[in-house]
Write a protein that holds these residues in place. Structure first.
Motif, PDB file in Angstrom:
ATOM      1  N   PRO A  42      12.768  -5.531  -6.585  1.00 41.15           N
ATOM      2  CA  PRO A  42      12.663  -4.946  -7.929  1.00 41.15           C
ATOM      3  C   PRO A  42      11.262  -4.469  -8.295  1.00 41.15           C
ATOM      4  O   PRO A  42      11.107  -3.649  -9.206  1.00 41.15           O
ATOM      5  CB  PRO A  42      13.113  -6.089  -8.846  1.00 41.15           C
ATOM      6  N   ALA A  43      10.238  -4.950  -7.596  1.00 38.83           N
ATOM      7  CA  ALA A  43       8.884  -4.469  -7.877  1.00 38.83           C
ATOM      8  C   ALA A  43       8.652  -3.069  -7.333  1.00 38.83           C
ATOM      9  O   ALA A  43       7.684  -2.404  -7.721  1.00 38.83           O
ATOM     10  CB  ALA A  43       7.852  -5.438  -7.279  1.00 38.83           C
ATOM     11  N   HIS A  44       9.541  -2.608  -6.459  1.00 40.42           N
ATOM     12  CA  HIS A  44       9.342  -1.303  -5.815  1.00 40.42           C
ATOM     13  C   HIS A  44      10.499  -0.338  -6.038  1.00 40.42           C
ATOM     14  O   HIS A  44      10.356   0.861  -5.781  1.00 40.42           O
ATOM     15  CB  HIS A  44       9.130  -1.502  -4.312  1.00 40.42           C
ATOM     16  N   TRP A  45      11.649  -0.866  -6.513  1.00 42.30           N
ATOM     17  CA  TRP A  45      12.826  -0.023  -6.688  1.00 42.30           C
ATOM     18  C   TRP A  45      13.457  -0.309  -8.048  1.00 42.30           C
ATOM     19  O   TRP A  45      13.925  -1.423  -8.290  1.00 42.30           O
ATOM     20  CB  TRP A  45      13.856  -0.286  -5.581  1.00 42.30           C
ATOM     21  N   GLU A  46      13.479   0.677  -8.913  1.00 37.53           N
ATOM     22  CA  GLU A  46      14.131   0.541 -10.210  1.00 37.53           C
ATOM     23  C   GLU A  46      15.640   0.613 -10.024  1.00 37.53           C
ATOM     24  O   GLU A  46      16.142   1.460  -9.280  1.00 37.53           O
ATOM     25  CB  GLU A  46      13.672   1.665 -11.144  1.00 37.53           C
ATOM     26  N   GLU A  47      16.374  -0.291 -10.704  1.00 42.01           N
ATOM     27  CA  GLU A  47      17.838  -0.365 -10.532  1.00 42.01           C
ATOM     28  C   GLU A  47      18.196  -0.274  -9.050  1.00 42.01           C
ATOM     29  O   GLU A  47      18.831   0.679  -8.595  1.00 42.01           O
ATOM     30  CB  GLU A  47      18.542   0.758 -11.310  1.00 42.01           C
ATOM     31  N   GLU A  57       7.201  13.403  -3.946  1.00 37.56           N
ATOM     32  CA  GLU A  57       6.197  12.782  -4.808  1.00 37.56           C
ATOM     33  C   GLU A  57       6.514  11.304  -5.064  1.00 37.56           C
ATOM     34  O   GLU A  57       5.601  10.482  -5.226  1.00 37.56           O
ATOM     35  CB  GLU A  57       6.065  13.540  -6.132  1.00 37.56           C
ATOM     36  N   ARG A  58       7.803  10.952  -5.105  1.00 38.91           N
ATOM     37  CA  ARG A  58       8.170   9.555  -5.337  1.00 38.91           C
ATOM     38  C   ARG A  58       7.971   8.734  -4.059  1.00 38.91           C
ATOM     39  O   ARG A  58       7.559   7.567  -4.128  1.00 38.91           O
ATOM     40  CB  ARG A  58       9.607   9.465  -5.837  1.00 38.91           C
ATOM     41  N   GLU A  59       8.249   9.322  -2.908  1.00 39.35           N
ATOM     42  CA  GLU A  59       7.985   8.620  -1.643  1.00 39.35           C
ATOM     43  C   GLU A  59       6.502   8.330  -1.491  1.00 39.35           C
ATOM     44  O   GLU A  59       6.104   7.242  -1.068  1.00 39.35           O
ATOM     45  CB  GLU A  59       8.470   9.467  -0.466  1.00 39.35           C
ATOM     46  N   LYS A  60       5.686   9.314  -1.816  1.00 37.00           N
ATOM     47  CA  LYS A  60       4.234   9.173  -1.642  1.00 37.00           C
ATOM     48  C   LYS A  60       3.675   8.059  -2.509  1.00 37.00           C
ATOM     49  O   LYS A  60       2.692   7.398  -2.133  1.00 37.00           O
ATOM     50  CB  LYS A  60       3.554  10.501  -1.967  1.00 37.00           C
ATOM     51  N   ALA A  61       4.298   7.814  -3.660  1.00 38.10           N
ATOM     52  CA  ALA A  61       3.795   6.817  -4.599  1.00 38.10           C
ATOM     53  C   ALA A  61       4.187   5.385  -4.218  1.00 38.10           C
ATOM     54  O   ALA A  61       3.664   4.435  -4.797  1.00 38.10           O
ATOM     55  CB  ALA A  61       4.315   7.133  -6.005  1.00 38.10           C
ATOM     56  N   ARG A  62       5.100   5.231  -3.263  1.00 37.86           N
ATOM     57  CA  ARG A  62       5.580   3.907  -2.898  1.00 37.86           C
ATOM     58  C   ARG A  62       4.819   3.334  -1.707  1.00 37.86           C
ATOM     59  O   ARG A  62       4.255   4.074  -0.910  1.00 37.86           O
ATOM     60  CB  ARG A  62       7.078   3.956  -2.535  1.00 37.86           C
ATOM     61  N   HIS A  63       4.872   2.024  -1.563  1.00 41.07           N
ATOM     62  CA  HIS A  63       4.302   1.349  -0.400  1.00 41.07           C
ATOM     63  C   HIS A  63       5.008   1.849   0.851  1.00 41.07           C
ATOM     64  O   HIS A  63       6.237   1.993   0.877  1.00 41.07           O
ATOM     65  CB  HIS A  63       4.471  -0.163  -0.544  1.00 41.07           C
ATOM     66  N   ARG A  64       4.240   2.086   1.917  1.00 41.47           N
ATOM     67  CA  ARG A  64       4.810   2.604   3.154  1.00 41.47           C
ATOM     68  C   ARG A  64       5.946   1.724   3.671  1.00 41.47           C
ATOM     69  O   ARG A  64       6.927   2.215   4.243  1.00 41.47           O
ATOM     70  CB  ARG A  64       3.685   2.705   4.211  1.00 41.47           C
ATOM     71  N   TYR A  65       5.883   0.416   3.470  1.00 43.05           N
ATOM     72  CA  TYR A  65       6.898  -0.480   4.006  1.00 43.05           C
ATOM     73  C   TYR A  65       7.893  -0.948   2.942  1.00 43.05           C
ATOM     74  O   TYR A  65       8.594  -1.942   3.158  1.00 43.05           O
ATOM     75  CB  TYR A  65       6.242  -1.675   4.701  1.00 43.05           C
ATOM     76  N   ALA A  66       7.984  -0.231   1.837  1.00 48.38           N
ATOM     77  CA  ALA A  66       9.076  -0.496   0.903  1.00 48.38           C
ATOM     78  C   ALA A  66      10.401  -0.012   1.490  1.00 48.38           C
ATOM     79  O   ALA A  66      11.476  -0.447   1.072  1.00 48.38           O
ATOM     80  CB  ALA A  66       8.812   0.191  -0.438  1.00 48.38           C
ATOM     81  N   TRP A  67      10.325   0.906   2.468  1.00 45.49           N
ATOM     82  CA  TRP A  67      11.506   1.442   3.179  1.00 45.49           C
ATOM     83  C   TRP A  67      11.134   1.526   4.644  1.00 45.49           C
ATOM     84  O   TRP A  67      10.246   2.287   5.021  1.00 45.49           O
ATOM     85  CB  TRP A  67      11.833   2.824   2.612  1.00 45.49           C
ATOM     86  N   TYR A  68      11.781   0.711   5.468  1.00 45.46           N
ATOM     87  CA  TYR A  68      11.414   0.727   6.896  1.00 45.46           C
ATOM     88  C   TYR A  68      12.641   0.483   7.783  1.00 45.46           C
ATOM     89  O   TYR A  68      12.689  -0.447   8.581  1.00 45.46           O
ATOM     90  CB  TYR A  68      10.278  -0.257   7.189  1.00 45.46           C
ATOM     91  N   ARG A  83      15.329   9.254  -5.275  1.00 41.11           N
ATOM     92  CA  ARG A  83      14.245   8.294  -5.029  1.00 41.11           C
ATOM     93  C   ARG A  83      13.342   8.799  -3.906  1.00 41.11           C
ATOM     94  O   ARG A  83      12.182   8.396  -3.804  1.00 41.11           O
ATOM     95  CB  ARG A  83      14.809   6.936  -4.591  1.00 41.11           C
ATOM     96  N   PHE A  84      13.880   9.683  -3.055  1.00 43.21           N
ATOM     97  CA  PHE A  84      13.145  10.132  -1.880  1.00 43.21           C
ATOM     98  C   PHE A  84      12.615  11.557  -2.027  1.00 43.21           C
ATOM     99  O   PHE A  84      12.329  12.220  -1.028  1.00 43.21           O
ATOM    100  CB  PHE A  84      14.032   9.985  -0.630  1.00 43.21           C
ATOM    101  N   LEU A  85      12.458  11.997  -3.287  1.00 36.89           N
ATOM    102  CA  LEU A  85      11.672  13.210  -3.507  1.00 36.89           C
ATOM    103  C   LEU A  85      10.256  12.963  -2.997  1.00 36.89           C
ATOM    104  O   LEU A  85       9.746  11.834  -3.087  1.00 36.89           O
ATOM    105  CB  LEU A  85      11.657  13.563  -4.990  1.00 36.89           C
TER     106      LEU A  85
END
Length: 488
Positions: free
Chosen positions: A399-404, A416-427, A412-414
């Motif tokens: 929940p700290a990295h993904w709303e709902e 600009e939104r990908e760039k703003a997230r931690h690299r390992y929030a999605w791996y 979520r994977f536009l």
């Protein structure tokens, strides 16, 4: 030097509030968390993160056979285990031991010098240019699948089973070219049996010798022998063919002849390329190593892609608005022709759909490692020799990295939104020096197949929910039926 650095880091973490005792669920008095982890591991990990934080200690099993491991759920912790401290976290647990025994010492399971040598030999086979050449095989299998779907009774198919067979046929065609039919049925029949066998032994508190004629050993051994036999037969036939044509692999002109991925000549299949691969010193893969790589590619190249595609289709079947956006893009880019590698860059919305499906349902929903030295992960001290579990299933819902986090939202994977997230929030493909070598191929195959199928069919979900299980990869344990309507 590394040991000194690790000791200093551990001391600093302990002095700054780090603790040698990581929090975790007490479980039952005699077996700890064994039943929860066996019956519903994904739910258990989610609950543990909520109740105890981003690094959690589990104990499981009866006294005398009790196992202890540490689960790491944060993107920061995943980065440290897979990349920042990768040398300290090895594939040395019992699960990987069993995987090596059953499927060989291929790129997924090898370590140290074996892994470095294999990676050097195989990396040139997975450049973007090489992988793009496999798009034609994807198109051929998409066309065959669409023809079969048009004849489906009542227009209803189970996309989990359909995508499993589609992905297996595609990776087999890319590996074996026109020899695809020789392998598909054996692999389709044997892999699930062997996967269950590996999982059962990998997490058993006591592993009986493989030589004992238990029902499980007999089933697993038979599946392994069948898989080895079909791969060895195809590899041996390739060697004989090369000798017949004076050492030129595949055909008299050395181009792969009729054995390319499309099965119609002029292109090399992956087995041809593996056979010809040479290192700087002239080293090559021997027949056993060839078989090991082929088996690993069959496993990694079909189970993970099948899961991603099945959930992408199923999610779109339940979300008409997102499906219409995806179809509009597929129509505009593909028109009436077969998909091509160049189309991948022109299908950004379909790419976002696939990434969101892999976020919600990562095929590799958990990954295991063993620590070599005592170290610090996300502020917690991990003991030397500890078993460590990473859980993309949980990190992808953090929940700290993904709303709902449970909502399906491809945007979520536009960029600009990908760039703003931690690299390992999605791996979903792992990370660091052991990141999946085939991730570009997986994305290429999945996005092109998704576009071709959505162009040809409307989808409506028949089943609303899915029962999941955990095998070597994420498993679908109930039907995922959709109703198909051919589009003009």
């Amino acid at each position: 030097m590394a040991q000194t650095f690790a000791a200093v880091t551990v001391a600093a973490a302990t002095g700054a509030g780090g603790s040698k005792r990581i929090p975790g669920p007490p479980g039952l008095p005699l077996v700890g968390s064994l039943f929860d982890l066996t019956r519903r591991p994904l739910r258990t990990y989610l609950d543990a993160r909520r109740d105890y934080g981003d690094v959690v200690r589990f104990v499981a099993g009866p006294p005398g056979l009790r196992a202890e491991f540490h689960a790491v759920f944060s993107p920061e912790g995943a980065h440290q285990v897979l990349a920042g401290q990768a040398a300290n976290f090895r594939k040395d647990n019992s699960f990987y031991d069993e995987l090596r025994t059953s499927l060989g010492n291929g790129l997924l399971t090898s370590q140290d010098g074996d892994y470095q040598r294999q990676r050097r030999l195989i990396q040139p086979l997975f450049t973007r240019r090489r992988v793009d050449g496999y798009a034609r095989a994807v198109g051929l299998e998409c066309r065959a699948l669409a023809d079969r779907w048009r004849a489906a009774p009542d227009g209803v198919v189970d996309v989990a089973g359909e995508m499993s067979r589609f992905a297996l046929r595609t990776v087999s065609r890319i590996l074996f070219g026109s020899d695809v039919e020789a392998a598909v049925d054996v692999v389709h029949r044997s892999f699930p049996v062997l996967g269950e066998f590996v999982l059962e032994r990998g997490f058993a508190p006591v592993r009986l010798p493989l030589s004992w004629p238990t029902p499980s050993n007999r089933r697993g051994g038979a599946a392994r022998r069948d898989l080895y036999a079909v791969c060895d037969r195809i590899i041996a036939e390739r060697a004989r063919r090369a000798e017949r044509f004076g050492g030129a692999p595949g055909g008299p002109d050395g181009t792969g002849g009729a054995h390319g991925p499309g099965g119609s000549g002029g292109a090399e299949d992956l087995l041809e390329l593996l056979t010809r691969a040479r290192g700087e010193g002239g080293e090559r893969l021997d027949p056993d190593e060839l078989r090991d790589q082929v088996l690993i590619f069959l496993l990694a190249g079909h189970e993970t892609t099948a899961t991603s595609l099945a959930f992408a289709l199923f999610l779109l079947a339940k979300h008409p608005e997102q499906r219409r956006l995806a179809q509009r893009e597929a129509d505009a880019v593909l028109g009436g022709r077969e998909p091509q590698a160049a189309d991948l860059e022109a299908l950004p919305y379909l790419t976002r759909v696939l990434k969101e499906a892999m976020r919600l349902y990562p095929p590799a929903s958990q990954m295991g490692r063993r620590s070599v030295e005592e170290s610090v992960v996300d502020g917690h001290v991990i003991p030397a020799g500890a078993q460590v579990i990473l859980a993309p299933w949980v990190t992808h819902r953090h929940p700290a990295h993904w709303e709902e986090p449970d909502r399906f939202d491809p945007d979520r994977f536009l960029p600009e939104r990908e760039k703003a997230r931690h690299r390992y929030a999605w791996y979903p493909f792992g990370g660091g020096p052991r990141a999946c070598i085939g991730q570009h191929f997986s994305m290429l195959e999945s996005v092109l197949a998704l576009g071709a199928l959505l162009r040809d069919f409307d989808l409506e979900a028949v089943d609303r929910g899915v029962r999941l299980g955990q095998g070597i990869t994420l498993q679908v344990k109930s039907p995922m039926r959709v109703r198909l309507t051919p589009r003009g």
